[in-house]
Write an enzyme that holds these catalytic residues in place. Sequence first.
Site, PDB file in Angstrom:
ATOM      1  CD  GLU A   1      -2.440  -1.566   2.557  1.00 32.59           C
ATOM      2  OE1 GLU A   1      -2.174  -0.854   3.541  1.00 32.59           O
ATOM      3  OE2 GLU A   1      -3.140  -2.593   2.638  1.00 32.59           O
TER       4      GLU A   1
ATOM      5  CD  GLU B   1      -4.004  -4.467   5.121  1.00 32.34           C
ATOM      6  OE1 GLU B   1      -5.182  -4.855   4.960  1.00 32.34           O
ATOM      7  OE2 GLU B   1      -3.703  -3.262   5.243  1.00 32.34           O
TER       8      GLU B   1
ATOM      9  CD  GLN C   1       0.255   2.383   4.783  1.00 32.74           C
ATOM     10  OE1 GLN C   1      -0.875   2.555   5.254  1.00 32.74           O
ATOM     11  NE2 GLN C   1       0.569   2.786   3.572  1.00 32.74           N
TER      12      GLN C   1
ATOM     13  CG  ASP D   1       2.718  -2.287  14.388  1.00 36.58           C
ATOM     14  OD1 ASP D   1       1.606  -1.977  14.831  1.00 36.58           O
ATOM     15  OD2 ASP D   1       3.666  -1.475  14.329  1.00 36.58           O
ATOM     16  N   GLY D   2      -0.019  -3.461  13.074  1.00 35.35           N
ATOM     17  CA  GLY D   2      -1.406  -3.873  13.317  1.00 35.35           C
ATOM     18  C   GLY D   2      -2.126  -4.262  12.044  1.00 35.35           C
ATOM     19  CG  PHE D   3      -2.171  -1.644   8.844  1.00 37.06           C
ATOM     20  CD1 PHE D   3      -2.687  -1.263  10.079  1.00 37.06           C
ATOM     21  CD2 PHE D   3      -1.936  -0.650   7.907  1.00 37.06           C
ATOM     22  CE1 PHE D   3      -2.935   0.069  10.369  1.00 37.06           C
ATOM     23  CE2 PHE D   3      -2.192   0.677   8.188  1.00 37.06           C
ATOM     24  CZ  PHE D   3      -2.679   1.042   9.421  1.00 37.06           C
TER      25      PHE D   3
ATOM     26  CE1 TYR E   1      -1.950  -9.127  15.589  1.00 37.75           C
ATOM     27  CE2 TYR E   1      -2.462  -6.789  15.578  1.00 37.75           C
ATOM     28  CZ  TYR E   1      -1.815  -7.868  16.138  1.00 37.75           C
ATOM     29  OH  TYR E   1      -1.032  -7.694  17.242  1.00 37.75           O
ATOM     30  N   PRO E   2      -4.963  -8.608   9.478  1.00 40.88           N
ATOM     31  CG  PRO E   2      -6.004  -6.733   8.575  1.00 40.88           C
ATOM     32  CD  PRO E   2      -4.846  -7.149   9.431  1.00 40.88           C
TER      33      PRO E   2
ATOM     34  CG  HIS F   1      -0.786   3.058  13.640  1.00 40.98           C
ATOM     35  ND1 HIS F   1      -2.072   2.808  14.035  1.00 40.98           N
ATOM     36  CD2 HIS F   1      -0.849   3.453  12.343  1.00 40.98           C
ATOM     37  CE1 HIS F   1      -2.891   3.064  13.019  1.00 40.98           C
ATOM     38  NE2 HIS F   1      -2.173   3.441  11.982  1.00 40.98           N
TER      39      HIS F   1
END
Lengths: 347, 367
Positions: free
Chosen positions: A52, A83, A105, A107-109, A111-112, A152
């Site tokens: 992204e 993702e 983009q 860390d938390g992204f 998860y998907p 983030h």
Amino acid sequence: MTTSAPAARGERDGRADGAAPARPAVLTMQQAINRALAEALAEDPRTLVFGEDVGRLGGVFRVTDGLQRRFGEDRVFDTPLAESGIVGLAVGLAMNGWRPVPELQFDGFAYPAVDQIVNQVARMHYRTRGAAPMPVTLRVPSFGGIRAPEHHGESLEALFAHVPGLKVCAPSSPAEAHQLLLQSVRADDPVVYLEPKARYWERGPVPDDGPAPPVGTSRVVRPGRHATLVAWGAMVHRCLQVARLAAEDGVELEVVDLRWLKPIDADGLAASVARTRRAVVVHEAPLTAGLGAEVAALVQERAFRSLAAPVQRVTGFDVPYPAGPLEPKYLPTVDRVLLAVQRVLEF
Amino acid sequence: MADTAKPKGGGTARSTGGRRRSRKDAAPSIADEQPKTLLEYYRQMLLIRRFEERTAQAYTQARIGGYCHLNLGEEATIVGLMTALQERDYLFTNYREHGYAIGKGIHPRRVMAELYGRSTGVSKGWGGSMHMFDTETRMLGGYGIVGGQLPLATGAALAVSYRGGDEVVMCQMGDGTTNIGAWHESLNIASLWNLPVVFVVINNYTGMGTTVEKSSAEPELYKRGSAFRIEGVRVDGQDVLAVRDAATDLVERARSEQRPFLLEAMSHRMKGHSVVDPAKYRTPEQVEEAKANDPVASFESQLLEAGVLTEELKQEIADSVRDEVTDAADFAENSPHPDVATLFDYTYATPVANESRRMPADPVFAD
């Protein structure tokens, strides 16, 4: 594979100029990663960088800045916000002879995309008994320390290290970032490469591409004899701060940068603890079932008789990642690490 | 510079490969077909039928473990789809894949051996019912996670597009998959980047036990491609010729036009979701309907009626198929299980330092 992949990787070790090595460039970590990506793209036409906003924008942290201009839209390209799709594309490309370096983009992204990472990336090579190659390097800007909100600032290393089939690493300096990334991209295994956002703007010397210590080796970044501090990513610097302070009181702390979080350098840990007889492991992730538990277990398995005190863990707390203003309290502080050092010394 | 990077192939002229007919005509008729072709379809359908019946039997005898999803009722769809593919085309499927593996050209022996978990299987006994993978026939995997194969197939189509290749990727899935996120992500990317992939939805009216109407806001699934400007077609999955023609059309258009298509095949699942599912959620009428729509029986009676198939020929084919399935089962039965010593192999492609390879009774303390 059955498909004809593009030409194999070019010569990467040949130095055309043959000149004596110049002084290493001083770069920020973000520039060092950018340089490693550029070198990876240049040396192997099968390398692809996507994610992204990595193309035209050059990434949220400008890590991929200029790469699309230099290598073209076919090799450095923007994807939709998807993702699971991004990682799945990488799997489909990898099994057909490409070497994808996708970015998630934040860390938390990731998860998907965990479905694809765990169910496909990590297992394809094993499940197909080597028929499906999976040289995927998944870059994930990670960890906290930039006062960003949850999603983030998170630490996913234990999650990925738990998955057989994945390798995981996290650099602590520009030089490490450059070397570990090239090593990851050149590896034939999937590697999750966790970039410490808090250190993106740190400057340091970055030697030219050259021989690297093997995958799975740690590095003693400061030798000492009274206790070992084990850390990775930005926490290496926290530990160096602690070591400098402790030195003022005559306590010599050894700081080990783990570098590879899977596989972990058990021998390196045991060797350090054999010298210091005490260990404190420091990480940003929450305590319970964090990677510190694995480090402590390995140390007691490998160096039980050397230990003079139980291994201490200094970590984030067992709460969801807190809002920005509370972050400095959440992340391991110098004081908390010093307290743990005191505990192992006085045990 | 364009706003969106659109990976493109080399721009070389592409051949359209196999036959290309006009599909605007009325439903295909067996009267227009070569008897030899029809008999070959019949034989393949019967082979899948008997193979899956034998699979069910072996499962109840505990010869096959794990979970096992059968293609019973899907035979016409499978043979139609696989006929539409060229050898060089790639196939991704979900976990209901045994018939597809055979249809793509993998020997029934290797498929059965995989089900038995033997080292002579397609994936050397490590993939099982849901994860057959064979680079030679370009069967790039069955996938056990619903929707797991969609982004992969899209990536494989991107790989083809990069190379400027003229292969097409076919990505098979069930009706329930059209509700999962990977569907949206993959169809969007495939259309955005003009990738040569044909997504095939096998609509057997139920996702495990929940009907399509109860799970899809747009139950006419072929229409769901319109959100991505992907042309969708619905076909009677019980009719091997209709499936073949519809699939051939879309596969060849994907090849020549370099863009994705969507095919929905209406199919009846004759048994439960998996071997262990008694399918009690079905009414007796639904069970009767599935039986009445048995694609093998109906094709057989059509061929008999048309004189393409005689009772004698029918018996001959039945015998030969039975022998082939028996041979596959015997082969599986007599093949070895994977050696436990290979348990750690292939976890990584390269040697791993400090790797934990602990087996029971191995020493743990190395101090």
